[in-house]
Write an enzyme that holds these catalytic residues in place. Sequence first.
Site, PDB file in Angstrom:
ATOM      1  N   ARG A 155       0.853  -1.192   0.000  1.00  0.00           N
ATOM      2  CA  ARG A 155       0.000   0.000   0.000  1.00  0.00           C
ATOM      3  C   ARG A 155       0.884   1.236   0.000  1.00  0.00           C
ATOM      4  O   ARG A 155       1.988   1.231   0.549  1.00  0.00           O
ATOM      5  CB  ARG A 155      -0.911  -0.027   1.227  1.00  0.00           C
ATOM      6  CG  ARG A 155      -2.036  -1.038   1.162  1.00  0.00           C
ATOM      7  CD  ARG A 155      -3.013  -0.729   0.073  1.00  0.00           C
ATOM      8  NE  ARG A 155      -3.748   0.510   0.288  1.00  0.00           N
ATOM      9  CZ  ARG A 155      -5.037   0.567   0.689  1.00  0.00           C
ATOM     10  NH1 ARG A 155      -5.700  -0.558   0.960  1.00  0.00           N
ATOM     11  NH2 ARG A 155      -5.659   1.712   0.848  1.00  0.00           N
ATOM     12  N   LYS A 201       5.943   4.019   4.510  1.00  0.00           N
ATOM     13  CA  LYS A 201       6.568   2.948   3.708  1.00  0.00           C
ATOM     14  C   LYS A 201       7.592   3.548   2.729  1.00  0.00           C
ATOM     15  O   LYS A 201       8.377   2.852   2.121  1.00  0.00           O
ATOM     16  CB  LYS A 201       5.479   2.155   3.000  1.00  0.00           C
ATOM     17  CG  LYS A 201       4.551   1.376   3.950  1.00  0.00           C
ATOM     18  CD  LYS A 201       3.392   0.740   3.201  1.00  0.00           C
ATOM     19  CE  LYS A 201       2.395   0.051   4.119  1.00  0.00           C
ATOM     20  NZ  LYS A 201       2.832  -1.249   4.638  1.00  0.00           N
TER      21      LYS A 201
HETATM   22  C1  26W Z   1      -9.373   1.401  10.787  1.00  0.00           C
HETATM   23  C2  26W Z   1      -8.624   1.401   9.495  1.00  0.00           C
HETATM   24  C3  26W Z   1      -7.523   0.371   9.503  1.00  0.00           C
HETATM   25  C4  26W Z   1      -7.625  -0.741   8.671  1.00  0.00           C
HETATM   26  C5  26W Z   1      -6.588  -1.680   8.676  1.00  0.00           C
HETATM   27  C6  26W Z   1      -5.517  -1.494   9.513  1.00  0.00           C
HETATM   28  C7  26W Z   1      -4.451  -2.559   9.519  1.00  0.00           C
HETATM   29  C8  26W Z   1      -4.004  -2.875  10.882  1.00  0.00           C
HETATM   30  C9  26W Z   1      -3.300  -2.128   8.735  1.00  0.00           C
HETATM   31  C10 26W Z   1      -2.429  -3.290   8.360  1.00  0.00           C
HETATM   32  O1  26W Z   1      -2.702  -3.976   7.427  1.00  0.00           O
HETATM   33  N1  26W Z   1      -1.339  -3.463   9.122  1.00  0.00           N
HETATM   34  C11 26W Z   1      -0.309  -4.353   8.650  1.00  0.00           C
HETATM   35  O2  26W Z   1      -0.525  -5.640   9.224  1.00  0.00           O
HETATM   36  C12 26W Z   1       0.436  -6.581   8.724  1.00  0.00           C
HETATM   37  C13 26W Z   1       0.064  -7.962   9.277  1.00  0.00           C
HETATM   38  O3  26W Z   1       0.387  -8.040  10.629  1.00  0.00           O
HETATM   39  C14 26W Z   1       1.857  -6.167   9.066  1.00  0.00           C
HETATM   40  O4  26W Z   1       2.752  -7.083   8.502  1.00  0.00           O
HETATM   41  C15 26W Z   1       2.150  -4.760   8.574  1.00  0.00           C
HETATM   42  O5  26W Z   1       3.399  -4.331   9.029  1.00  0.00           O
HETATM   43  C16 26W Z   1       1.072  -3.801   9.052  1.00  0.00           C
HETATM   44  O6  26W Z   1       1.227  -2.509   8.486  1.00  0.00           O
HETATM   45  C17 26W Z   1      -5.406  -0.416  10.344  1.00  0.00           C
HETATM   46  C18 26W Z   1      -6.447   0.541  10.334  1.00  0.00           C
END
Ligand code: 26W
Length: 789
Positions: free
Chosen positions: A522, A527
């Site tokens: 993303r 990043k």
């Molecule tokens: C509320 C909006 C929202 C949606 C998704 C997220 C996710 C937590 C973001 C995400 O995908 N985080 C990623 O998770 C991966 C799996 O553990 C990690 O390898 C990544 O470093 C991390 O950015 C945060 C906030």
Amino acid sequence: MKEEILRHLCKSLGKDAAHSSVHDWRVALSLALRDRMVDHWFRSTRETYETRAKRVYYLSMEFLIGRLVEDMAANLGLVEEARAALTELGQDYDAVVLNEPDAALGNGGLGRLAACFMDLLASLGIPAYGYGIRYEHGLFKQDFVDGRQVETAETWLTQRNPWEFERPEVQFRIGFGGHVDHHDGKAYWHPWETVLATAYDTPVVGWQGKWGNTLRLWSARPASKFDLESFNRGDYLAAGRSEALARTISRVLYPDDTTEAGKELRLKQEYFFTAASIMDLLRRFLSDHDDIRELPQYVAIQLNDTHPAIAGPELVRLMSDEHNLPMDEAIELARRCLGYTNHTLLPEALERWHVGLLGRVLPRHLEIIRAIDEDQQARHPGSPRILEHDHVHMGELAFIMAHKVNGVSALHTELVKSTVFSDLHRIHPTRIVNQTNGITPRRWLHTCNAPLSNLITREIGDGWVADLEKLKALNQRTGDREFLDAFSAAKRQNKTELADWIAQTCGIAVDPDAMFDVQIKRIHEYKRQLMNILETVALWNEMRDAPDAEWTPRVKIFGGKAAPGYHVAKQIIHLINDVARVINNDPVTGDLLKVVFPANYNVTMAERLIPAADLSEQISTAGKEASGTGNMKFALNGALTIGTLDGANVEIREHVGSENFFLFGLTAREVVERRHVHGYARAAIEASPRLSRVLGQIADGQFSPEDSSRYHGLVGGLYDHDYFLVTCDFDSYFDTQRRADQVYRNGSNWAAMALRNTASMGWFSSDRTIRGYARDIWQVDAVDRAGLE
Ligand SMILES: CCc1ccc([C@H](C)CC(=O)N[C@@H]2O[C@H](CO)[C@@H](O)[C@H](O)[C@H]2O)cc1
């Protein structure tokens, strides 16, 4: 297999083989494969009931599944049989399997991790359910118009989804709003609005198909009958109103992956699937247990970040309001069932709902959250509160309601303890544990990289597919010229195929002998795709200054979507496309440097790019990337990493050896210190003639002559803020890239280092990760069923 495919084509799709499309053949193949799974599925379900085994429930707002047909065929050991059958039927297997739309029910890392976990839970024979939402529209489709990202609705369900089974008999009424009455010590919630949650089941079989689990996705339906009266009155909108309102809840995935939307619909989505899942697992438990106090012995619920955190209050609500348990006992029982995984430290990603909004949508749950807060204060006076400043902090709620909390890499878990949850960690010093992420070796090597997978199997047998640690045996080969050549040949074959695809898709000719340098994830400032494209311009400058010098030809490949509302990320996409347009048409640098940015990066594109990569870009600001999982996929497929000491990069470097990893940049501690230095960004730029030259070119509109001031804001932001320290890490990043150039020019060294990476990635199989969760959080046994007859 041939007969089964033909039977489904004719009998299930009603299509004559002579007049069938690739789509028809793909659906027919999928149905034939599905037939071969259901027996394993039924047997596993039956066995779980008979053995009264403990079940794991993985609650996630996202499952970034991608395509399933190849994965299913591989797990069932039917790839060759399916390929032969289709060939006999005059069809091209590769075209047929590529016809499947990605199930893009996720944004990025968190969603893909959930999909990898489902594969491993089945392969390890752990009875488990994945629970999520059956979005009608997954993550948006990305196109570039004049270099800008434009989004259009994704439409995977316009075609038939052959993998799912609709379960009209599995429906739950989900309430919203309304009020709560309290009398004779009991609470009665009277929702104002109700929708039906209907289940759709997709079987998930593990490696060698010895065990089958279920992915149950909920779809929203109107609870009230069609309003025929309005219809007859000609008020068609009114007639369809409840239908439209209900369907809105499971209509589309929120495309933000770091900024909480804070929208009512998002909260409703979170409660909708969480409540249906909790009601469903409770119904299943009570179908063969009558004492709800035994729940923790038979049920482990894992919260994939805070998005399903309302599960705590919902479990307490059902236990106290419907099963009459005292509130404090209900809270303790729920806690013993729940585990919470944190995936990000970014403050803007930590969900906190305004008390007004949450109270209006979920009035009873707000009461229960208050009770949980009081219960926590009573046990641990001074503990951080869930309810603070008129907001319900879902991180604190999830932490307080879980018996185990985990981070997703060693560094991240330490930062979770020392930053976001430092106070709660002090009160509950044993609650936080680490479970470093992992990836499924089936999809991310065996299925997506046949040249390397076949070479490895020829060398050490195929035991590595079920037990990735077996790759270690390849370390014996790092000095074996012949094997190294075969290893390089596999990479070159993937690069040649990718070069053909890039020519077709992007109309750009790239040289397979160039270094394929790939950053796919993303788009986000932390990043640092921006630092990558700035380095690209700096390299271009130096190539133009001395075109005859000995340069290592490079192909810079980018892939990734920006959240639609994330303006800076969209600017970065625009800049990459603007720079690509200039560099790719520069006769001076010609084939020495190319920039490629195919639109609509998704799981299928990752499966195409990763096997062909030489260099993996993992360049986030230290302390910001919780783990990363792409980094693991690249290293497993024989790419070298250029990266910071962030997330799982730290552990990858420990496993592959620091000499086989291109490290650069400030550490997480140095990042925090540097931020205290006033004007650190401007100072860094002024100290780097190379960087200030590049920023000048961009600010002057050299890459956007049609709009010369386009990047004034972006460049200005680097001078004045640069919160993610692009300026401070730029020179060491540039120098490390030049070091990589040197090494790449000595092919055999590079191949030996790359082989060491592949050989050392066994630990990063989510096999090891899931065994960790099973041991430390879920208390279930991971029985390796792959080898069982
Ligand atoms: C509320 C909006 C929202 C949606 C998704 C997220 C996710 C937590 C973001 C995400 O995908 N985080 C990623 O998770 C991966 C799996 O553990 C990690 O390898 C990544 O470093 C991390 O950015 C945060 C906030």
